[in-house]
Design a protein around this motif. Structure first.
Motif: not given
Length: 356
Positions: A116-117, A247-248, A275-276, A286-288
Protein backbone atom coordinates in the motif's frame (compact mmCIF):
# COMPACT_ATOMS: atom_id res chain seq x y z
CA UNK A 1 23.05 -77.98 -17.05
CA UNK A 2 24.43 -75.80 -14.29
CA UNK A 3 26.34 -73.73 -16.84
CA UNK A 4 23.19 -73.13 -18.86
CA UNK A 5 21.26 -72.00 -15.75
CA UNK A 6 24.10 -69.67 -14.75
CA UNK A 7 24.19 -68.26 -18.27
CA UNK A 8 20.42 -67.62 -18.21
CA UNK A 9 20.71 -65.91 -14.81
CA UNK A 10 23.45 -63.66 -16.12
CA UNK A 11 21.28 -62.76 -19.11
CA UNK A 12 18.35 -61.92 -16.84
CA UNK A 13 20.50 -59.79 -14.54
CA UNK A 14 21.95 -57.98 -17.53
CA UNK A 15 18.44 -57.39 -18.89
CA UNK A 16 17.19 -55.89 -15.64
CA UNK A 17 20.27 -53.71 -15.25
CA UNK A 18 19.91 -52.49 -18.81
CA UNK A 19 16.21 -51.82 -18.29
CA UNK A 20 16.93 -49.91 -15.11
CA UNK A 21 19.66 -47.89 -16.79
CA UNK A 22 17.39 -47.11 -19.70
CA UNK A 23 14.67 -46.04 -17.30
CA UNK A 24 17.07 -43.74 -15.39
CA UNK A 25 18.26 -42.11 -18.59
CA UNK A 26 14.74 -41.44 -19.90
CA UNK A 27 14.06 -37.71 -19.86
CA UNK A 28 11.52 -36.65 -17.24
CA UNK A 29 8.48 -34.94 -18.76
CA UNK A 30 8.18 -31.78 -16.66
CA UNK A 31 5.17 -29.48 -16.88
CA UNK A 32 5.79 -25.94 -15.69
CA UNK A 33 3.40 -23.12 -14.78
CA UNK A 34 3.32 -19.95 -12.71
CA UNK A 35 4.50 -16.35 -12.91
CA UNK A 36 7.58 -14.31 -12.01
CA UNK A 37 9.73 -14.78 -10.09
CA UNK A 38 8.81 -18.48 -9.82
CA UNK A 39 8.64 -18.95 -13.59
CA UNK A 40 9.79 -16.49 -16.24
CA UNK A 41 9.07 -17.55 -19.79
CA UNK A 42 12.09 -16.79 -21.93
CA UNK A 43 13.85 -18.77 -24.63
CA UNK A 44 15.00 -20.93 -21.75
CA UNK A 45 12.78 -21.15 -18.63
CA UNK A 46 14.10 -19.01 -15.78
CA UNK A 47 13.07 -18.28 -12.24
CA UNK A 48 12.93 -19.87 -8.81
CA UNK A 49 11.27 -23.11 -9.94
CA UNK A 50 13.58 -23.83 -12.93
CA UNK A 51 16.61 -23.21 -10.69
CA UNK A 52 15.18 -25.52 -8.03
CA UNK A 53 14.29 -28.26 -10.50
CA UNK A 54 17.76 -28.03 -12.04
CA UNK A 55 19.23 -28.81 -8.61
CA UNK A 56 16.87 -31.76 -8.14
CA UNK A 57 17.48 -33.21 -11.61
CA UNK A 58 21.24 -32.85 -11.19
CA UNK A 59 21.15 -34.79 -7.91
CA UNK A 60 18.98 -37.50 -9.51
CA UNK A 61 21.26 -37.56 -12.59
CA UNK A 62 18.21 -37.32 -14.84
CA UNK A 63 17.52 -35.40 -18.03
CA UNK A 64 14.24 -33.53 -18.45
CA UNK A 65 12.17 -31.58 -20.94
CA UNK A 66 9.69 -28.81 -20.20
CA UNK A 67 6.10 -28.38 -21.32
CA UNK A 68 4.51 -25.02 -20.51
CA UNK A 69 0.97 -24.76 -19.15
CA UNK A 70 -0.98 -21.53 -18.84
CA UNK A 71 -2.66 -22.58 -15.59
CA UNK A 72 -2.36 -25.06 -12.75
CA UNK A 73 -5.70 -26.56 -13.78
CA UNK A 74 -4.39 -27.47 -17.25
CA UNK A 75 -1.18 -28.89 -15.79
CA UNK A 76 -3.09 -30.96 -13.24
CA UNK A 77 -5.22 -32.47 -15.96
CA UNK A 78 -2.14 -33.39 -17.99
CA UNK A 79 -0.56 -34.94 -14.88
CA UNK A 80 -3.67 -36.98 -14.09
CA UNK A 81 -3.83 -38.18 -17.72
CA UNK A 82 -0.20 -39.31 -17.62
CA UNK A 83 0.92 -36.82 -20.26
CA UNK A 84 3.66 -35.49 -17.95
CA UNK A 85 5.59 -36.99 -15.04
CA UNK A 86 5.54 -33.92 -12.78
CA UNK A 87 4.08 -30.42 -12.73
CA UNK A 88 6.31 -27.79 -11.13
CA UNK A 89 5.54 -24.23 -10.13
CA UNK A 90 4.18 -22.20 -7.21
CA UNK A 91 1.31 -24.66 -6.72
CA UNK A 92 -0.69 -24.39 -3.51
CA UNK A 93 -1.15 -27.69 -1.69
CA UNK A 94 -4.78 -28.28 -0.70
CA UNK A 95 -7.15 -31.19 -0.08
CA UNK A 96 -9.32 -30.57 -3.13
CA UNK A 97 -6.39 -30.90 -5.53
CA UNK A 98 -5.01 -33.90 -3.64
CA UNK A 99 -8.12 -35.89 -4.58
CA UNK A 100 -6.89 -36.37 -8.16
CA UNK A 101 -3.10 -35.94 -7.94
CA UNK A 102 -0.24 -36.49 -5.52
CA UNK A 103 1.78 -33.65 -3.95
CA UNK A 104 5.45 -33.55 -3.14
CA UNK A 105 6.89 -32.28 0.10
CA UNK A 106 6.32 -28.49 0.29
CA UNK A 107 9.35 -26.70 -1.08
CA UNK A 108 8.29 -23.27 0.21
CA UNK A 109 5.96 -21.89 2.89
CA UNK A 110 4.41 -18.59 1.94
CA UNK A 111 1.69 -16.12 2.93
CA UNK A 112 -0.24 -13.18 1.58
CA UNK A 113 1.17 -9.69 2.06
CA UNK A 114 -0.24 -6.17 1.70
CA UNK A 115 1.36 -3.53 -0.49
CA UNK A 116 0.00 0.00 0.00
CA UNK A 117 1.10 3.61 -0.47
CA UNK A 118 2.68 5.45 2.44
CA UNK A 119 0.21 8.11 3.66
CA UNK A 120 1.33 10.77 6.15
CA UNK A 121 -1.00 12.20 8.78
CA UNK A 122 -2.35 15.66 7.94
CA UNK A 123 -2.79 18.56 10.39
CA UNK A 124 -6.45 17.63 10.75
CA UNK A 125 -5.50 14.03 11.55
CA UNK A 126 -3.41 15.30 14.47
CA UNK A 127 -6.13 17.53 15.99
CA UNK A 128 -9.09 15.32 15.11
CA UNK A 129 -8.86 13.37 18.41
CA UNK A 130 -9.84 16.55 20.29
CA UNK A 131 -13.13 16.50 18.39
CA UNK A 132 -13.84 12.82 18.84
CA UNK A 133 -17.08 11.81 20.54
CA UNK A 134 -15.21 10.07 23.38
CA UNK A 135 -13.20 13.17 24.22
CA UNK A 136 -16.22 15.51 24.00
CA UNK A 137 -18.38 13.20 26.13
CA UNK A 138 -15.68 13.10 28.81
CA UNK A 139 -15.33 16.90 28.88
CA UNK A 140 -19.10 17.43 28.98
CA UNK A 141 -19.53 14.92 31.81
CA UNK A 142 -16.77 16.64 33.79
CA UNK A 143 -18.43 20.05 33.32
CA UNK A 144 -21.77 18.65 34.49
CA UNK A 145 -20.21 17.20 37.64
CA UNK A 146 -18.38 20.47 38.35
CA UNK A 147 -21.66 22.37 37.93
CA UNK A 148 -23.42 20.05 40.36
CA UNK A 149 -20.69 20.44 42.98
CA UNK A 150 -20.60 24.24 42.50
CA UNK A 151 -24.39 24.51 42.82
CA UNK A 152 -24.45 22.32 45.93
CA UNK A 153 -21.70 24.41 47.53
CA UNK A 154 -23.56 27.64 46.77
CA UNK A 155 -26.77 26.30 48.27
CA UNK A 156 -25.05 25.16 51.47
CA UNK A 157 -22.69 28.07 52.01
CA UNK A 158 -22.60 30.70 49.28
CA UNK A 159 -26.00 32.21 50.17
CA UNK A 160 -24.79 32.86 53.72
CA UNK A 161 -21.93 35.07 52.53
CA UNK A 162 -23.36 37.37 49.83
CA UNK A 163 -20.45 39.74 50.21
CA UNK A 164 -18.07 37.06 48.91
CA UNK A 165 -20.33 35.06 46.62
CA UNK A 166 -22.67 37.80 45.40
CA UNK A 167 -26.42 38.20 45.58
CA UNK A 168 -27.12 36.59 42.22
CA UNK A 169 -27.29 32.76 42.09
CA UNK A 170 -25.45 32.59 38.77
CA UNK A 171 -22.47 34.46 40.18
CA UNK A 172 -22.54 32.36 43.35
CA UNK A 173 -22.73 29.07 41.42
CA UNK A 174 -19.90 30.27 39.17
CA UNK A 175 -17.70 30.90 42.19
CA UNK A 176 -18.69 27.46 43.54
CA UNK A 177 -17.64 25.85 40.25
CA UNK A 178 -14.37 27.78 40.37
CA UNK A 179 -13.73 26.52 43.89
CA UNK A 180 -14.51 22.95 42.72
CA UNK A 181 -12.01 23.28 39.86
CA UNK A 182 -9.32 24.71 42.15
CA UNK A 183 -9.95 21.90 44.63
CA UNK A 184 -9.89 19.18 41.94
CA UNK A 185 -6.63 20.43 40.45
CA UNK A 186 -5.08 20.94 43.91
CA UNK A 187 -4.04 24.48 42.94
CA UNK A 188 -5.35 26.06 46.14
CA UNK A 189 -5.31 29.80 45.34
CA UNK A 190 -6.99 30.62 48.68
CA UNK A 191 -9.24 33.33 47.19
CA UNK A 192 -12.30 31.27 48.18
CA UNK A 193 -12.57 28.66 50.92
CA UNK A 194 -15.40 26.91 52.78
CA UNK A 195 -16.21 28.42 56.18
CA UNK A 196 -19.14 26.40 57.47
CA UNK A 197 -19.04 22.73 58.57
CA UNK A 198 -21.42 21.77 55.75
CA UNK A 199 -19.33 23.61 53.17
CA UNK A 200 -16.16 21.99 54.42
CA UNK A 201 -17.85 18.58 54.32
CA UNK A 202 -18.87 19.09 50.69
CA UNK A 203 -15.41 20.30 49.67
CA UNK A 204 -13.71 17.53 51.69
CA UNK A 205 -15.83 14.88 50.01
CA UNK A 206 -15.16 16.50 46.63
CA UNK A 207 -11.40 16.38 47.30
CA UNK A 208 -11.51 12.61 47.71
CA UNK A 209 -13.94 12.02 44.83
CA UNK A 210 -12.16 14.35 42.43
CA UNK A 211 -8.79 12.75 43.22
CA UNK A 212 -10.11 9.36 42.07
CA UNK A 213 -12.23 10.74 39.25
CA UNK A 214 -9.58 13.04 37.85
CA UNK A 215 -7.12 10.19 37.62
CA UNK A 216 -9.61 8.09 35.67
CA UNK A 217 -10.62 10.99 33.42
CA UNK A 218 -7.05 12.02 32.64
CA UNK A 219 -6.00 8.42 31.93
CA UNK A 220 -9.01 7.83 29.68
CA UNK A 221 -8.57 11.07 27.75
CA UNK A 222 -4.82 10.52 27.39
CA UNK A 223 -5.40 6.99 26.09
CA UNK A 224 -7.99 8.22 23.60
CA UNK A 225 -5.71 10.98 22.31
CA UNK A 226 -2.69 8.67 22.13
CA UNK A 227 -4.51 5.88 20.30
CA UNK A 228 -6.18 8.31 17.91
CA UNK A 229 -2.95 10.15 17.14
CA UNK A 230 -1.11 6.89 16.49
CA UNK A 231 -3.67 5.61 14.00
CA UNK A 232 -1.94 5.41 10.66
CA UNK A 233 -3.59 6.04 7.34
CA UNK A 234 -1.16 3.66 5.65
CA UNK A 235 -2.81 0.28 5.16
CA UNK A 236 -0.84 -2.41 6.97
CA UNK A 237 -3.40 -5.04 7.99
CA UNK A 238 -6.67 -6.61 6.88
CA UNK A 239 -8.76 -4.48 9.26
CA UNK A 240 -7.74 -1.33 7.37
CA UNK A 241 -9.13 -2.65 4.07
CA UNK A 242 -12.69 -1.68 4.99
CA UNK A 243 -14.14 0.54 2.29
CA UNK A 244 -10.98 0.19 0.17
CA UNK A 245 -10.41 -1.12 -3.34
CA UNK A 246 -7.96 -4.02 -3.18
CA UNK A 247 -6.25 -5.77 -6.09
CA UNK A 248 -6.15 -9.53 -5.42
CA UNK A 249 -5.60 -12.78 -7.31
CA UNK A 250 -8.84 -14.19 -8.68
CA UNK A 251 -9.15 -16.91 -6.03
CA UNK A 252 -12.47 -17.21 -4.21
CA UNK A 253 -10.77 -17.66 -0.84
CA UNK A 254 -8.83 -14.41 -1.17
CA UNK A 255 -11.73 -12.48 -2.70
CA UNK A 256 -14.04 -13.55 0.13
CA UNK A 257 -11.44 -12.60 2.74
CA UNK A 258 -11.39 -9.03 1.41
CA UNK A 259 -15.20 -8.90 1.30
CA UNK A 260 -15.42 -10.17 4.89
CA UNK A 261 -13.52 -7.12 6.17
CA UNK A 262 -15.65 -4.71 4.13
CA UNK A 263 -13.26 -4.19 1.22
CA UNK A 264 -13.96 -4.25 -2.51
CA UNK A 265 -11.75 -6.84 -4.27
CA UNK A 266 -10.49 -6.14 -7.78
CA UNK A 267 -9.44 -9.49 -9.35
CA UNK A 268 -6.25 -9.47 -11.44
CA UNK A 269 -4.52 -12.11 -13.54
CA UNK A 270 -0.99 -11.48 -12.26
CA UNK A 271 0.99 -9.43 -9.77
CA UNK A 272 2.31 -7.01 -12.39
CA UNK A 273 -1.24 -5.97 -13.24
CA UNK A 274 -2.00 -5.47 -9.55
CA UNK A 275 1.13 -3.36 -9.03
CA UNK A 276 0.32 -1.18 -12.03
CA UNK A 277 -3.22 -0.56 -10.74
CA UNK A 278 -1.73 0.54 -7.42
CA UNK A 279 0.74 2.92 -9.09
CA UNK A 280 -2.08 4.37 -11.22
CA UNK A 281 -4.11 4.94 -8.01
CA UNK A 282 -6.95 2.77 -9.29
CA UNK A 283 -6.80 0.65 -6.14
CA UNK A 284 -5.89 1.50 -2.55
CA UNK A 285 -3.83 -1.63 -1.84
CA UNK A 286 -2.64 -4.97 -3.21
CA UNK A 287 -3.17 -8.28 -1.39
CA UNK A 288 -1.00 -10.91 -3.02
CA UNK A 289 1.55 -13.64 -2.39
CA UNK A 290 4.57 -12.13 -0.63
CA UNK A 291 7.29 -13.41 -2.99
CA UNK A 292 5.82 -12.01 -6.26
CA UNK A 293 5.05 -8.75 -4.42
CA UNK A 294 8.63 -8.45 -3.21
CA UNK A 295 9.84 -9.21 -6.72
CA UNK A 296 7.81 -6.47 -8.47
CA UNK A 297 8.24 -4.00 -5.61
CA UNK A 298 10.96 -1.90 -7.16
CA UNK A 299 13.67 -0.35 -5.05
CA UNK A 300 12.94 3.18 -6.28
CA UNK A 301 9.36 2.94 -5.06
CA UNK A 302 10.18 1.97 -1.48
CA UNK A 303 9.67 5.52 -0.23
CA UNK A 304 6.20 5.63 -1.78
CA UNK A 305 4.92 2.17 -0.81
CA UNK A 306 5.23 -0.19 2.13
CA UNK A 307 5.04 -3.99 2.12
CA UNK A 308 3.44 -5.48 5.24
CA UNK A 309 3.65 -9.17 6.14
CA UNK A 310 1.02 -10.08 8.72
CA UNK A 311 0.89 -13.89 8.43
CA UNK A 312 -2.22 -13.65 6.25
CA UNK A 313 -3.50 -16.97 4.93
CA UNK A 314 -0.34 -19.11 5.18
CA UNK A 315 0.00 -21.71 2.41
CA UNK A 316 2.49 -24.26 1.12
CA UNK A 317 3.87 -24.71 -2.40
CA UNK A 318 4.66 -28.15 -3.81
CA UNK A 319 5.01 -30.11 -7.05
CA UNK A 320 2.29 -32.34 -8.53
CA UNK A 321 2.71 -36.01 -9.52
CA UNK A 322 0.36 -38.71 -10.77
CA UNK A 323 -1.22 -40.65 -7.91
CA UNK A 324 1.02 -43.70 -8.44
CA UNK A 325 4.27 -41.96 -9.26
CA UNK A 326 7.61 -43.72 -8.74
CA UNK A 327 9.37 -40.39 -9.11
CA UNK A 328 7.77 -38.58 -6.19
CA UNK A 329 9.74 -40.21 -3.37
CA UNK A 330 13.08 -39.43 -5.00
CA UNK A 331 12.04 -35.79 -5.52
CA UNK A 332 10.74 -35.56 -1.93
CA UNK A 333 14.13 -36.59 -0.58
CA UNK A 334 15.85 -33.96 -2.69
CA UNK A 335 13.41 -31.22 -1.61
CA UNK A 336 13.99 -32.07 2.05
CA UNK A 337 17.74 -31.96 1.53
CA UNK A 338 17.58 -28.62 -0.31
CA UNK A 339 15.41 -27.12 2.46
CA UNK A 340 17.73 -28.36 5.18
CA UNK A 341 20.83 -26.82 3.60
CA UNK A 342 18.95 -23.55 2.80
CA UNK A 343 19.51 -23.91 -0.94
CA UNK A 344 15.87 -23.08 -1.68
CA UNK A 345 15.97 -19.98 0.54
CA UNK A 346 19.12 -18.83 -1.20
CA UNK A 347 17.52 -19.26 -4.64
CA UNK A 348 14.43 -17.27 -3.62
CA UNK A 349 16.49 -14.50 -2.03
CA UNK A 350 18.70 -14.26 -5.10
CA UNK A 351 15.71 -13.81 -7.42
CA UNK A 352 14.00 -11.24 -5.20
CA UNK A 353 17.22 -9.24 -4.90
CA UNK A 354 17.81 -9.43 -8.66
CA UNK A 355 15.28 -6.58 -9.04
CA UNK A 356 17.19 -4.26 -6.72
Amino acid sequence: MIKKISFLLLLLIGFFVSAQTAQDTTAIRVGITGSAPFYIQNEKPEGIVPDLWREIAFSLNRQYQYTKFDSVKEGMQATANGDIDVLVGPITINSRRAETVSFSQPFFDTQLAILAPVLDLSFWDHIKPFFSSTFLYAVCLLLIILSIVGTLFYLLEGRKFPDEYGDHPIKGIGIGVWLAIVTMTTVGYGDFAPKTPRGRFVMGAWMVISLIMATSFVAGIATTLTVSSQQEKTIKNLGQLEGKKVATPSYDKVLNQVRNVGGSPVPVTNVNEAYQLLKDEQVDAVLYDEVPLEYVFKNEDKEEFILSKKNIQPQHYGFIFPLKSDLRRAVDLQILQLREDNTISDIITQWINSKE
